[in-house]
Scaffold this motif. Sequence first.
Motif, PDB file in Angstrom:
ATOM      1  N   UNK A   1      56.692  14.112  11.068  1.00  0.00           N
ATOM      2  CA  UNK A   1      55.338  13.589  10.889  1.00  0.00           C
ATOM      3  C   UNK A   1      54.592  14.385   9.816  1.00  0.00           C
ATOM      4  N   UNK A   2      53.586  13.727   9.219  1.00  0.00           N
ATOM      5  CA  UNK A   2      52.754  14.421   8.224  1.00  0.00           C
ATOM      6  C   UNK A   2      51.927  15.513   8.905  1.00  0.00           C
TER       7      UNK A   2
ATOM      8  N   UNK B   1      44.059  21.330  18.307  1.00  0.00           N
ATOM      9  CA  UNK B   1      43.637  22.545  19.039  1.00  0.00           C
ATOM     10  C   UNK B   1      42.909  22.083  20.298  1.00  0.00           C
ATOM     11  N   UNK B   2      43.383  22.528  21.458  1.00  0.00           N
ATOM     12  CA  UNK B   2      42.729  22.201  22.739  1.00  0.00           C
ATOM     13  C   UNK B   2      42.116  23.480  23.290  1.00  0.00           C
ATOM     14  N   UNK B   3      40.834  23.434  23.651  1.00  0.00           N
ATOM     15  CA  UNK B   3      40.152  24.634  24.139  1.00  0.00           C
ATOM     16  C   UNK B   3      39.010  24.202  25.055  1.00  0.00           C
ATOM     17  N   UNK B   4      38.791  24.977  26.140  1.00  0.00           N
ATOM     18  CA  UNK B   4      37.775  24.586  27.116  1.00  0.00           C
ATOM     19  C   UNK B   4      38.049  23.166  27.559  1.00  0.00           C
ATOM     20  N   UNK B   5      37.004  22.323  27.528  1.00  0.00           N
ATOM     21  CA  UNK B   5      37.241  20.924  27.903  1.00  0.00           C
ATOM     22  C   UNK B   5      37.195  20.012  26.675  1.00  0.00           C
ATOM     23  N   UNK B   6      37.464  20.601  25.515  1.00  0.00           N
ATOM     24  CA  UNK B   6      37.408  19.770  24.311  1.00  0.00           C
ATOM     25  C   UNK B   6      38.599  20.057  23.389  1.00  0.00           C
ATOM     26  N   UNK B   7      38.550  19.548  22.179  1.00  0.00           N
ATOM     27  CA  UNK B   7      39.696  19.645  21.277  1.00  0.00           C
ATOM     28  C   UNK B   7      39.222  19.347  19.860  1.00  0.00           C
ATOM     29  N   UNK B   8      40.063  19.657  18.894  1.00  0.00           N
ATOM     30  CA  UNK B   8      39.835  19.279  17.497  1.00  0.00           C
ATOM     31  C   UNK B   8      41.184  18.939  16.884  1.00  0.00           C
ATOM     32  N   UNK B   9      41.253  17.822  16.193  1.00  0.00           N
ATOM     33  CA  UNK B   9      42.460  17.488  15.424  1.00  0.00           C
ATOM     34  C   UNK B   9      42.149  17.721  13.948  1.00  0.00           C
ATOM     35  N   UNK B  10      43.041  18.419  13.258  1.00  0.00           N
ATOM     36  CA  UNK B  10      42.840  18.635  11.821  1.00  0.00           C
ATOM     37  C   UNK B  10      43.669  17.603  11.065  1.00  0.00           C
ATOM     38  N   UNK B  11      42.968  16.743  10.352  1.00  0.00           N
ATOM     39  CA  UNK B  11      43.498  15.602   9.600  1.00  0.00           C
ATOM     40  C   UNK B  11      44.062  14.534  10.556  1.00  0.00           C
ATOM     41  N   UNK B  12      44.161  13.317  10.018  1.00  0.00           N
ATOM     42  CA  UNK B  12      44.655  12.244  10.883  1.00  0.00           C
ATOM     43  C   UNK B  12      45.556  11.276  10.124  1.00  0.00           C
ATOM     44  N   UNK B  13      46.809  11.719   9.858  1.00  0.00           N
ATOM     45  CA  UNK B  13      47.796  10.789   9.285  1.00  0.00           C
ATOM     46  C   UNK B  13      48.211   9.751  10.324  1.00  0.00           C
ATOM     47  N   UNK B  14      48.766   8.634   9.849  1.00  0.00           N
ATOM     48  CA  UNK B  14      49.174   7.574  10.788  1.00  0.00           C
ATOM     49  C   UNK B  14      50.249   8.057  11.766  1.00  0.00           C
ATOM     50  N   UNK B  15      51.027   9.056  11.352  1.00  0.00           N
ATOM     51  CA  UNK B  15      52.077   9.567  12.240  1.00  0.00           C
ATOM     52  C   UNK B  15      51.509  10.228  13.495  1.00  0.00           C
ATOM     53  N   UNK B  16      50.205  10.506  13.501  1.00  0.00           N
ATOM     54  CA  UNK B  16      49.605  11.106  14.702  1.00  0.00           C
ATOM     55  C   UNK B  16      49.702  10.191  15.924  1.00  0.00           C
ATOM     56  N   UNK B  17      49.685   8.864  15.706  1.00  0.00           N
ATOM     57  CA  UNK B  17      49.734   7.939  16.850  1.00  0.00           C
ATOM     58  C   UNK B  17      51.014   8.174  17.640  1.00  0.00           C
ATOM     59  N   UNK B  18      52.148   8.268  16.928  1.00  0.00           N
ATOM     60  CA  UNK B  18      53.436   8.495  17.593  1.00  0.00           C
ATOM     61  C   UNK B  18      53.491   9.898  18.194  1.00  0.00           C
ATOM     62  N   UNK B  19      53.025  10.878  17.435  1.00  0.00           N
ATOM     63  CA  UNK B  19      53.075  12.269  17.911  1.00  0.00           C
ATOM     64  C   UNK B  19      52.238  12.436  19.181  1.00  0.00           C
ATOM     65  N   UNK B  20      51.044  11.830  19.195  1.00  0.00           N
ATOM     66  CA  UNK B  20      50.177  11.963  20.378  1.00  0.00           C
ATOM     67  C   UNK B  20      50.823  11.294  21.583  1.00  0.00           C
TER      68      UNK B  20
END
Length: 248
Positions: free
Chosen positions: A17-18, A23-42
């Motif tokens: 994947x690209x 990053x997951x922390x506390x009760x939240x998260x941040x994704x850095x960049x969003x290539x289409x391959x993220x759908x499969x990875x997630x």
Amino acid sequence: MKITFLGTGDMFSVEQHHNSMLAEFGDTHLVIDFPESNAKALKEYGFPMTDIHNVFITHLHEDHINGVQMLGYYAQIVGDRKPQLFIHEELVDPLWNILSPGMRYTTDGERTMSDYYDIVPLPDGGTFELGGVTFETFRTQHVPGMVSNGLLAKPYFYYSADSTLDQERVQQAAADVQLIFHECHMHDLVIKSHTSLQDLQQLPAEVRQKTVLMHYHDEYADADKRAQFNREHDLRMVGTLESFELAV
Ligand SMILES: Nc1ccn([C@@H]2O[C@H](COP(=O)(O)O)[C@@H](O)[C@H]2O)c(=O)n1
């Protein structure tokens, strides 16, 4: 904080994947960049795309943003909440120029970018806070004239995004973080917009030992090849869907 790589490949990668990091922390998260391959990875990772609420965009090369349209539609049609997009203020209109041919017209009328995303525009060097963590942005040396940003989250990580090596910044950040995630093209040649292994080997040993390589070409999609590299070097390569736990 739990870090998981959703992708580690470069622009031309077809076997992995690209590059993108969750990053997951506390009760939240941040994704850095969003290539289409993220759908499969997630999906493989078991994190529903409707639960993606916070995305930071580093720059507008296609392999870093070609899933942003899907994310916007998915959040609206399947989910019930707009994702926040943290993005440099000078990239907001250019991103909508890329997205709008596919998102402006809908069966319910015309839409704007803010119908799909909560945009958080950031100035040069801007910061934002999520779940008690402060994220500091900085301009990277990627392609001259192009706005591109990395991220520093003390005391957790430094994320180079796409960049040539900014040795001074990396060495300074290393004192404040547990891991340095740095792009490395892994080709045996000079690419003027990216960092080579030879560049990173100039870093002091104590910085190299914290340095994790990402955004590399498909030859290293092979886990055995990465394992061999990791045995032979003090910096190490991360694979797609590999995780790290970072202490507070
Ligand atoms: N083998 C390569 C790969 C990329 N480039 C240059 O890098 C930029 C794109 O990289 P992203 O990962 O940010 O999409 C772009 O400037 C390409 O010209 C290269 O020169 N050689």
